[in-house]
Design a protein around this motif. Structure first.
Motif, mmCIF file in Angstrom:
data_model
loop_
_atom_site.group_PDB
_atom_site.id
_atom_site.type_symbol
_atom_site.label_atom_id
_atom_site.label_comp_id
_atom_site.label_asym_id
_atom_site.label_seq_id
_atom_site.Cartn_x
_atom_site.Cartn_y
_atom_site.Cartn_z
ATOM 1 N N GLN A 19 23.363 8.275 0.217
ATOM 2 C CA GLN A 19 22.303 8.761 -0.371
ATOM 3 C C GLN A 19 21.140 8.880 0.869
ATOM 4 O O GLN A 19 20.519 9.999 1.134
ATOM 5 C CB GLN A 19 21.536 8.245 -1.573
ATOM 6 C CG GLN A 19 20.550 8.758 -2.307
ATOM 7 C CD GLN A 19 19.192 8.152 -1.892
ATOM 8 O OE1 GLN A 19 18.965 7.168 -1.051
ATOM 9 N NE2 GLN A 19 17.918 8.805 -2.411
ATOM 10 N N ARG A 20 20.699 7.900 1.708
ATOM 11 C CA ARG A 20 20.133 7.721 2.836
ATOM 12 C C ARG A 20 20.387 8.797 3.753
ATOM 13 O O ARG A 20 19.524 9.503 4.240
ATOM 14 C CB ARG A 20 19.971 6.454 3.378
ATOM 15 C CG ARG A 20 19.289 5.439 2.359
ATOM 16 C CD ARG A 20 19.333 4.026 2.935
ATOM 17 N NE ARG A 20 18.713 3.070 2.219
ATOM 18 C CZ ARG A 20 18.844 1.814 1.991
ATOM 19 N NH1 ARG A 20 19.632 1.317 2.967
ATOM 20 N NH2 ARG A 20 18.256 1.153 1.209
ATOM 21 N N VAL A 21 21.681 9.015 3.948
ATOM 22 C CA VAL A 21 22.094 10.145 5.032
ATOM 23 C C VAL A 21 21.570 11.398 4.711
ATOM 24 O O VAL A 21 21.109 12.325 5.343
ATOM 25 C CB VAL A 21 23.440 10.272 5.508
ATOM 26 C CG1 VAL A 21 23.836 11.151 6.088
ATOM 27 C CG2 VAL A 21 23.853 8.557 6.214
ATOM 28 N N VAL A 23 19.282 12.319 2.342
ATOM 29 C CA VAL A 23 17.949 12.416 2.204
ATOM 30 C C VAL A 23 17.133 12.491 3.728
ATOM 31 O O VAL A 23 16.217 13.409 4.101
ATOM 32 C CB VAL A 23 16.908 11.166 1.611
ATOM 33 C CG1 VAL A 23 15.714 10.990 2.200
ATOM 34 C CG2 VAL A 23 17.438 10.984 0.152
ATOM 35 N N ALA A 24 17.926 11.852 4.724
ATOM 36 C CA ALA A 24 17.586 12.382 6.248
ATOM 37 C C ALA A 24 17.959 13.536 6.627
ATOM 38 O O ALA A 24 17.202 14.388 7.221
ATOM 39 C CB ALA A 24 18.188 11.036 7.016
ATOM 40 N N ILE A 25 18.879 14.359 6.198
ATOM 41 C CA ILE A 25 19.258 15.523 6.473
ATOM 42 C C ILE A 25 18.362 16.338 5.835
ATOM 43 O O ILE A 25 17.842 17.469 6.363
ATOM 44 C CB ILE A 25 20.704 15.819 6.126
ATOM 45 C CG1 ILE A 25 21.782 15.186 6.977
ATOM 46 C CG2 ILE A 25 20.977 17.283 5.903
ATOM 47 C CD1 ILE A 25 23.184 15.084 6.333
ATOM 48 N N LYS A 26 18.076 16.265 4.610
ATOM 49 C CA LYS A 26 17.033 16.971 3.850
ATOM 50 C C LYS A 26 15.790 17.067 4.497
ATOM 51 O O LYS A 26 14.918 17.801 4.489
ATOM 52 C CB LYS A 26 16.893 16.621 2.314
ATOM 53 C CG LYS A 26 16.619 17.665 1.321
ATOM 54 C CD LYS A 26 16.802 17.342 0.043
ATOM 55 C CE LYS A 26 16.249 18.502 -0.745
ATOM 56 N NZ LYS A 26 16.461 18.421 -2.477
ATOM 57 N N ARG A 27 15.158 15.799 4.714
ATOM 58 C CA ARG A 27 14.033 15.682 5.377
ATOM 59 C C ARG A 27 13.656 16.302 6.787
ATOM 60 O O ARG A 27 12.790 17.315 7.006
ATOM 61 C CB ARG A 27 13.688 14.039 5.614
ATOM 62 C CG ARG A 27 12.373 14.112 6.308
ATOM 63 C CD ARG A 27 11.849 12.433 6.731
ATOM 64 N NE ARG A 27 12.313 11.564 5.825
ATOM 65 C CZ ARG A 27 13.406 10.660 5.933
ATOM 66 N NH1 ARG A 27 14.357 10.697 6.688
ATOM 67 N NH2 ARG A 27 13.281 9.744 4.918
ATOM 68 N N VAL A 43 10.722 8.046 1.469
ATOM 69 C CA VAL A 43 12.080 8.195 0.863
ATOM 70 C C VAL A 43 11.833 9.082 -0.247
ATOM 71 O O VAL A 43 10.611 8.895 -1.025
ATOM 72 C CB VAL A 43 12.561 6.916 0.427
ATOM 73 C CG1 VAL A 43 13.913 6.716 -0.478
ATOM 74 C CG2 VAL A 43 12.772 5.861 1.819
ATOM 75 N N PHE A 44 12.670 9.980 -0.720
ATOM 76 C CA PHE A 44 12.446 10.837 -1.828
ATOM 77 C C PHE A 44 13.951 10.943 -2.579
ATOM 78 O O PHE A 44 14.908 10.959 -1.907
ATOM 79 C CB PHE A 44 12.192 12.183 -1.701
ATOM 80 C CG PHE A 44 12.405 12.826 -0.498
ATOM 81 C CD1 PHE A 44 13.542 13.675 -0.847
ATOM 82 C CD2 PHE A 44 12.016 12.614 0.816
ATOM 83 C CE1 PHE A 44 14.195 14.434 0.473
ATOM 84 C CE2 PHE A 44 12.589 13.343 1.810
ATOM 85 C CZ PHE A 44 13.411 14.525 1.460
ATOM 86 N N SER A 45 13.880 11.206 -3.808
ATOM 87 C CA SER A 45 14.924 11.592 -4.586
ATOM 88 C C SER A 45 15.591 12.935 -4.115
ATOM 89 O O SER A 45 14.722 13.867 -3.663
ATOM 90 C CB SER A 45 14.963 11.725 -5.962
ATOM 91 O OG SER A 45 15.888 12.089 -6.751
ATOM 92 N N LEU A 46 16.908 13.189 -4.169
ATOM 93 C CA LEU A 46 17.414 14.221 -3.727
ATOM 94 C C LEU A 46 16.919 15.695 -4.765
ATOM 95 O O LEU A 46 16.791 16.675 -4.240
ATOM 96 C CB LEU A 46 19.024 14.516 -3.596
ATOM 97 C CG LEU A 46 19.449 13.503 -2.490
ATOM 98 C CD1 LEU A 46 20.978 13.342 -2.656
ATOM 99 C CD2 LEU A 46 19.033 13.913 -1.143
#
Length: 169
Positions: A19-21, A23-27, A43-46
């Motif tokens: 999930q953290r990976v 989120v980092a890609i989406k950010r 940090v945010f939900s997908l």
């Protein structure tokens, strides 16, 4: 009867790295492609939705947590309005909240789940409702909008109760 070896129970918490990976890609996608201002420690939900009609108007501060199904808007087509929507540092935005365009949420704020934030919220406040109103001011929160004083008090009470149980036994 067959003997089956019991495997340790797996939980969804084991997927936190994935999930953290993601989120980092989406950010990175939001900041590099769309030009949004989202701090690297946010940090945010997908499933959180950031405005892509006026993406340069979305600003999210450090150590802020945005829960699932939150919508952050920076435009209003009915009023032909494009403005900046800012969320401060160390905030928590509850699930399914809607942050309307032009709103500024100060540092250290907590927004309750399902809130519709129509006006700016001052720093160090708890706000909830539709429309969101300030319920309490001058609060202190830690990273990601966690209540520090409340957590410290709860831990102290648990420690005192444990010590009392040991002395009685």
């Amino acid at each position: 009867m067959l003997h089956r070896e019991k495997l340790p129970m797996r939980s969804l918490n084991q997927l936190i790295r994935v999930q953290r990976v993601l989120v980092a890609i989406k950010r990175a996608y939001y900041t590099r492609f769309w030009g949004m201002d989202i701090h690297p420690t946010c940090v945010f939900s997908l499933s959180a939705r950031f405005d892509k009609t006026h993406p340069k108007g979305v600003h999210v501060g450090a150590e802020t947590y945005i829960a699932f199904d939150v919508a952050i808007l920076a435009h209003d087509m009915t009023r032909v309005l494009q403005c900046h929507t800012r969320i401060g540092n160390r905030c928590f935005i509850g699930a399914r909240s809607i942050i309307l365009p032009g709103v500024e949420i100060g540092d250290g704020c907590v927004i309750g789940s399902g809130s519709v934030v129509t006006k700016s919220i001052p720093a160090g406040s708890i706000a909830a409702g539709n429309p969101a109103t300030v319920l309490r001011s001058n609060i202190e929160v830690g990273p990601f909008g966690r209540f520090t004083a409340l957590v410290d008090e709860t831990l102290r009470r648990e420690r005192d109760a444990t010590l009392q149980d040991r002395t009685e036994a």
